[in-house]
Design a protein around this motif. Structure first.
Motif, PDB file in Angstrom:
ATOM      1  N   MET A  82       0.823  -1.208   0.000  1.00  0.00           N
ATOM      2  CA  MET A  82       0.000   0.000   0.000  1.00  0.00           C
ATOM      3  C   MET A  82       0.858   1.260   0.000  1.00  0.00           C
ATOM      4  O   MET A  82       0.594   2.205  -0.755  1.00  0.00           O
ATOM      5  CB  MET A  82      -0.925  -0.003   1.219  1.00  0.00           C
ATOM      6  N   VAL A  83       1.900   1.292   0.824  1.00  0.00           N
ATOM      7  CA  VAL A  83       2.758   2.478   0.921  1.00  0.00           C
ATOM      8  C   VAL A  83       3.525   2.702  -0.377  1.00  0.00           C
ATOM      9  O   VAL A  83       3.585   3.825  -0.898  1.00  0.00           O
ATOM     10  CB  VAL A  83       3.723   2.342   2.115  1.00  0.00           C
ATOM     11  N   ALA A  84       4.110   1.635  -0.928  1.00  0.00           N
ATOM     12  CA  ALA A  84       4.928   1.775  -2.136  1.00  0.00           C
ATOM     13  C   ALA A  84       4.081   2.173  -3.345  1.00  0.00           C
ATOM     14  O   ALA A  84       4.408   3.138  -4.055  1.00  0.00           O
ATOM     15  CB  ALA A  84       5.669   0.472  -2.411  1.00  0.00           C
ATOM     16  N   THR A  85       2.986   1.458  -3.596  1.00  0.00           N
ATOM     17  CA  THR A  85       2.176   1.738  -4.786  1.00  0.00           C
ATOM     18  C   THR A  85       1.452   3.083  -4.678  1.00  0.00           C
ATOM     19  O   THR A  85       1.470   3.887  -5.620  1.00  0.00           O
ATOM     20  CB  THR A  85       1.150   0.618  -5.014  1.00  0.00           C
ATOM     21  N   THR A  86       0.832   3.341  -3.533  1.00  0.00           N
ATOM     22  CA  THR A  86       0.102   4.600  -3.362  1.00  0.00           C
ATOM     23  C   THR A  86       1.043   5.792  -3.419  1.00  0.00           C
ATOM     24  O   THR A  86       0.745   6.800  -4.071  1.00  0.00           O
ATOM     25  CB  THR A  86      -0.658   4.603  -2.024  1.00  0.00           C
ATOM     26  N   GLY A  87       2.182   5.688  -2.744  1.00  0.00           N
ATOM     27  CA  GLY A  87       3.132   6.790  -2.750  1.00  0.00           C
ATOM     28  C   GLY A  87       3.668   7.095  -4.136  1.00  0.00           C
ATOM     29  O   GLY A  87       3.778   8.261  -4.527  1.00  0.00           O
ATOM     30  N   SER A  91       2.734  10.560  -6.168  1.00  0.00           N
ATOM     31  CA  SER A  91       3.899  11.395  -6.481  1.00  0.00           C
ATOM     32  C   SER A  91       4.027  11.623  -7.984  1.00  0.00           C
ATOM     33  O   SER A  91       4.359  12.735  -8.425  1.00  0.00           O
ATOM     34  CB  SER A  91       5.170  10.742  -5.947  1.00  0.00           C
ATOM     35  N   LEU A  92       3.774  10.587  -8.769  1.00  0.00           N
ATOM     36  CA  LEU A  92       3.842  10.731 -10.220  1.00  0.00           C
ATOM     37  C   LEU A  92       2.783  11.701 -10.723  1.00  0.00           C
ATOM     38  O   LEU A  92       3.060  12.536 -11.602  1.00  0.00           O
ATOM     39  CB  LEU A  92       3.661   9.363 -10.883  1.00  0.00           C
ATOM     40  N   MET A  93       1.590  11.618 -10.167  1.00  0.00           N
ATOM     41  CA  MET A  93       0.529  12.547 -10.560  1.00  0.00           C
ATOM     42  C   MET A  93       0.891  13.988 -10.199  1.00  0.00           C
ATOM     43  O   MET A  93       0.740  14.907 -11.016  1.00  0.00           O
ATOM     44  CB  MET A  93      -0.777  12.157  -9.878  1.00  0.00           C
ATOM     45  N   LEU A  94       1.414  14.203  -8.987  1.00  0.00           N
ATOM     46  CA  LEU A  94       1.782  15.554  -8.563  1.00  0.00           C
ATOM     47  C   LEU A  94       2.956  16.086  -9.377  1.00  0.00           C
ATOM     48  O   LEU A  94       2.994  17.279  -9.716  1.00  0.00           O
ATOM     49  CB  LEU A  94       2.136  15.544  -7.073  1.00  0.00           C
ATOM     50  N   ALA A  95       3.925  15.226  -9.686  1.00  0.00           N
ATOM     51  CA  ALA A  95       5.069  15.663 -10.489  1.00  0.00           C
ATOM     52  C   ALA A  95       4.633  16.031 -11.900  1.00  0.00           C
ATOM     53  O   ALA A  95       5.129  17.012 -12.486  1.00  0.00           O
ATOM     54  CB  ALA A  95       6.125  14.567 -10.532  1.00  0.00           C
ATOM     55  N   THR A  96       3.701  15.270 -12.469  1.00  0.00           N
ATOM     56  CA  THR A  96       3.179  15.589 -13.798  1.00  0.00           C
ATOM     57  C   THR A  96       2.460  16.935 -13.799  1.00  0.00           C
ATOM     58  O   THR A  96       2.609  17.737 -14.725  1.00  0.00           O
ATOM     59  CB  THR A  96       2.221  14.487 -14.266  1.00  0.00           C
ATOM     60  N   MET A  97       1.700  17.181 -12.745  1.00  0.00           N
ATOM     61  CA  MET A  97       1.017  18.468 -12.625  1.00  0.00           C
ATOM     62  C   MET A  97       2.007  19.609 -12.431  1.00  0.00           C
ATOM     63  O   MET A  97       1.864  20.685 -13.008  1.00  0.00           O
ATOM     64  CB  MET A  97       0.031  18.419 -11.461  1.00  0.00           C
ATOM     65  N   VAL A 167       2.798   7.419   3.628  1.00  0.00           N
ATOM     66  CA  VAL A 167       2.794   7.877   2.239  1.00  0.00           C
ATOM     67  C   VAL A 167       3.065   9.372   2.174  1.00  0.00           C
ATOM     68  O   VAL A 167       3.843   9.840   1.336  1.00  0.00           O
ATOM     69  CB  VAL A 167       1.448   7.530   1.567  1.00  0.00           C
ATOM     70  N   TRP A 168       2.414  10.138   3.045  1.00  0.00           N
ATOM     71  CA  TRP A 168       2.621  11.595   3.070  1.00  0.00           C
ATOM     72  C   TRP A 168       4.085  11.938   3.310  1.00  0.00           C
ATOM     73  O   TRP A 168       4.618  12.863   2.702  1.00  0.00           O
ATOM     74  CB  TRP A 168       1.750  12.208   4.152  1.00  0.00           C
ATOM     75  N   LYS A 169       4.734  11.183   4.191  1.00  0.00           N
ATOM     76  CA  LYS A 169       6.147  11.444   4.490  1.00  0.00           C
ATOM     77  C   LYS A 169       7.043  11.155   3.298  1.00  0.00           C
ATOM     78  O   LYS A 169       8.054  11.835   3.091  1.00  0.00           O
ATOM     79  CB  LYS A 169       6.574  10.570   5.686  1.00  0.00           C
ATOM     80  N   GLN A 170       6.693  10.170   2.475  1.00  0.00           N
ATOM     81  CA  GLN A 170       7.550   9.734   1.375  1.00  0.00           C
ATOM     82  C   GLN A 170       7.224  10.422   0.064  1.00  0.00           C
ATOM     83  O   GLN A 170       8.025  10.350  -0.881  1.00  0.00           O
ATOM     84  CB  GLN A 170       7.436   8.215   1.213  1.00  0.00           C
ATOM     85  N   ILE A 171       6.093  11.099  -0.031  1.00  0.00           N
ATOM     86  CA  ILE A 171       5.678  11.708  -1.302  1.00  0.00           C
ATOM     87  C   ILE A 171       6.722  12.697  -1.809  1.00  0.00           C
ATOM     88  O   ILE A 171       7.026  12.734  -3.007  1.00  0.00           O
ATOM     89  CB  ILE A 171       4.297  12.388  -1.141  1.00  0.00           C
ATOM     90  N   SER A 172       7.280  13.508  -0.927  1.00  0.00           N
ATOM     91  CA  SER A 172       8.247  14.524  -1.351  1.00  0.00           C
ATOM     92  C   SER A 172       9.477  13.904  -1.993  1.00  0.00           C
ATOM     93  O   SER A 172       9.985  14.401  -3.001  1.00  0.00           O
ATOM     94  CB  SER A 172       8.666  15.375  -0.149  1.00  0.00           C
ATOM     95  N   TYR A 173       9.960  12.803  -1.420  1.00  0.00           N
ATOM     96  CA  TYR A 173      11.130  12.101  -1.970  1.00  0.00           C
ATOM     97  C   TYR A 173      10.826  11.598  -3.377  1.00  0.00           C
ATOM     98  O   TYR A 173      11.615  11.816  -4.314  1.00  0.00           O
ATOM     99  CB  TYR A 173      11.489  10.942  -1.042  1.00  0.00           C
ATOM    100  N   ASN A 174       9.689  10.941  -3.534  1.00  0.00           N
ATOM    101  CA  ASN A 174       9.309  10.447  -4.860  1.00  0.00           C
ATOM    102  C   ASN A 174       9.083  11.585  -5.836  1.00  0.00           C
ATOM    103  O   ASN A 174       9.452  11.495  -7.016  1.00  0.00           O
ATOM    104  CB  ASN A 174       8.038   9.599  -4.752  1.00  0.00           C
ATOM    105  N   PHE A 175       8.470  12.644  -5.351  1.00  0.00           N
ATOM    106  CA  PHE A 175       8.156  13.804  -6.197  1.00  0.00           C
ATOM    107  C   PHE A 175       9.412  14.418  -6.802  1.00  0.00           C
ATOM    108  O   PHE A 175       9.443  14.763  -7.993  1.00  0.00           O
ATOM    109  CB  PHE A 175       7.390  14.835  -5.368  1.00  0.00           C
ATOM    110  N   THR A 216      11.132   5.142 -12.046  1.00  0.00           N
ATOM    111  CA  THR A 216      10.083   4.381 -11.353  1.00  0.00           C
ATOM    112  C   THR A 216      10.660   3.136 -10.699  1.00  0.00           C
ATOM    113  O   THR A 216      10.288   2.785  -9.564  1.00  0.00           O
ATOM    114  CB  THR A 216       8.979   3.994 -12.345  1.00  0.00           C
ATOM    115  N   PHE A 217      11.565   2.452 -11.394  1.00  0.00           N
ATOM    116  CA  PHE A 217      12.184   1.254 -10.829  1.00  0.00           C
ATOM    117  C   PHE A 217      13.012   1.595  -9.601  1.00  0.00           C
ATOM    118  O   PHE A 217      12.940   0.903  -8.570  1.00  0.00           O
ATOM    119  CB  PHE A 217      13.062   0.580 -11.888  1.00  0.00           C
ATOM    120  N   PHE A 218      13.792   2.657  -9.682  1.00  0.00           N
ATOM    121  CA  PHE A 218      14.597   3.086  -8.532  1.00  0.00           C
ATOM    122  C   PHE A 218      13.704   3.421  -7.338  1.00  0.00           C
ATOM    123  O   PHE A 218      13.983   3.007  -6.201  1.00  0.00           O
ATOM    124  CB  PHE A 218      15.441   4.304  -8.918  1.00  0.00           C
ATOM    125  N   LEU A 219      12.623   4.157  -7.588  1.00  0.00           N
ATOM    126  CA  LEU A 219      11.725   4.534  -6.498  1.00  0.00           C
ATOM    127  C   LEU A 219      10.977   3.330  -5.937  1.00  0.00           C
ATOM    128  O   LEU A 219      10.646   3.303  -4.745  1.00  0.00           O
ATOM    129  CB  LEU A 219      10.732   5.591  -6.985  1.00  0.00           C
TER     130      LEU A 219
END
Length: 295
Positions: A82-87, A91-97, A167-175, A216-219
């Motif tokens: 849940m944490v990996a997929t949701t995050g 993050s991908l959606m926010l980065a695209t925006m 997820v909230w804590k990790q979003i910035s890293y993925n972003f 994506t693979f790295f993240l």
């Protein structure tokens, strides 16, 4: 053809001196604790920790007969997925925006990066207050819609809380990584696809997403490791593994059995198993999933 310049050390021992601080830190804080965990996993300590007895694999065999430990496997598997997929998806959606924002882009990106500076324990406390059963602001609005929110006694709500906080804590890293990957994609490819009549959705899935596959693979690897280890602070500051064992992930059970239950041998065996699981998952990811990555 220009020749590549190479750095040559005049002294044979200088490279090793420069590497010595990093090697020392790695040995002291990684290899030595891991070796200690392996050693103590074969020991059985008395109640006061004064003496120990070599018991071979008894600590390991006891773990796999323990229903609470087997339950933590299921909890950790669900939690990490849940944490990996949701995050990654959010993050991908926010980065695209963010990549398409023209006005206020700096403020938008800064706002999304802020959570990365927050410690996991603080993130857990923050979301515990937001979803507090009596005074939480989200709880107040949920009650308006007839939702009885109380994660202290409801296991599903407790799991949802720790997933949201993690997820909230990790979003910035993925972003950050997704945004850097998006900005490295040549705009000419996107413009050429648009001229050929490809819509935004098709451009993303046929051009952008395949070019983001290394990122994506790295993240994916980093988020799995994060879910297994770095979410301890979030878990400890919110549910502390409860209610019951509903949110007791493996890394928290290692802490609970070793510190609170004073079972050093069993806790060490759990940490060795957890380390083996993460290493195995990482090898599988690099061995099989990496084949689908387009570099």
């Amino acid at each position: 053809m220009a020749m590549e310049k190479r750095v040559v050390f005049r002294s044979a021992w200088l490279p090793y001196v420069l590497l010595l601080p990093q090697i020392t830190i790695t040995v002291m804080f990684f290899f030595w604790p891991a070796a200690q965990a392996v050693y103590f996993s074969f020991q059985l300590q008395d109640a006061f920790g004064m003496t120990s007895q070599f018991v071979w694999f008894d600590n390991y065999t006891y773990l796999f007969r323990d229903s609470h430990y087997l339950s933590s496997f299921k909890v950790t598997a669900f939690f990490s997925v849940m944490v990996a997929t949701t995050g990654i998806l959010i993050s991908l959606m926010l980065a695209t925006m963010a990549d398409s924002v023209v006005r206020g882009a700096l403020a938008y990106k800064t706002f999304l990066i802020w959570p990365y500076a927050v410690a996991p324990a603080i993130a857990g406390v923050l979301w515990a207050f937001i979803f507090a059963p009596s005074i939480g602001i989200v709880t107040y609005f949920l009650k308006k819609f007839g939702v009885d929110w109380n994660w202290i006694i409801n296991s599903e709500q407790a799991m949802l809380l720790v997933v949201i906080a993690s997820v909230w804590k990790q979003i910035s890293y993925n972003f950050l990584f997704f945004l850097a990957g998006l900005q490295s994609i040549p705009k000419s490819l996107i413009e050429a696809a648009a001229i050929d009549g490809a819509g935004p959705f098709r451009r993303f899935w046929t051009i952008v997403f395949p070019l983001l596959s290394p990122t994506t693979f790295f993240l994916l690897v980093m988020n799995v490791i994060y879910a297994f280890f770095d979410t301890f602070g979030v878990n400890d500051a919110t549910t502390q593994g409860g209610p019951g064992d509903a949110t007791k992930i493996l890394v928290y059970k290692v802490y609970y059995d070793g510190v609170k239950a004073a079972d050093l041998g069993g806790s060490s065996a759990q940490s060795v198993i957890l380390m083996a699981i993460v290493i195995t998952l990482t090898v599988i990811q690099f061995r099989y999933i990496e084949r689908r990555v387009q570099y």
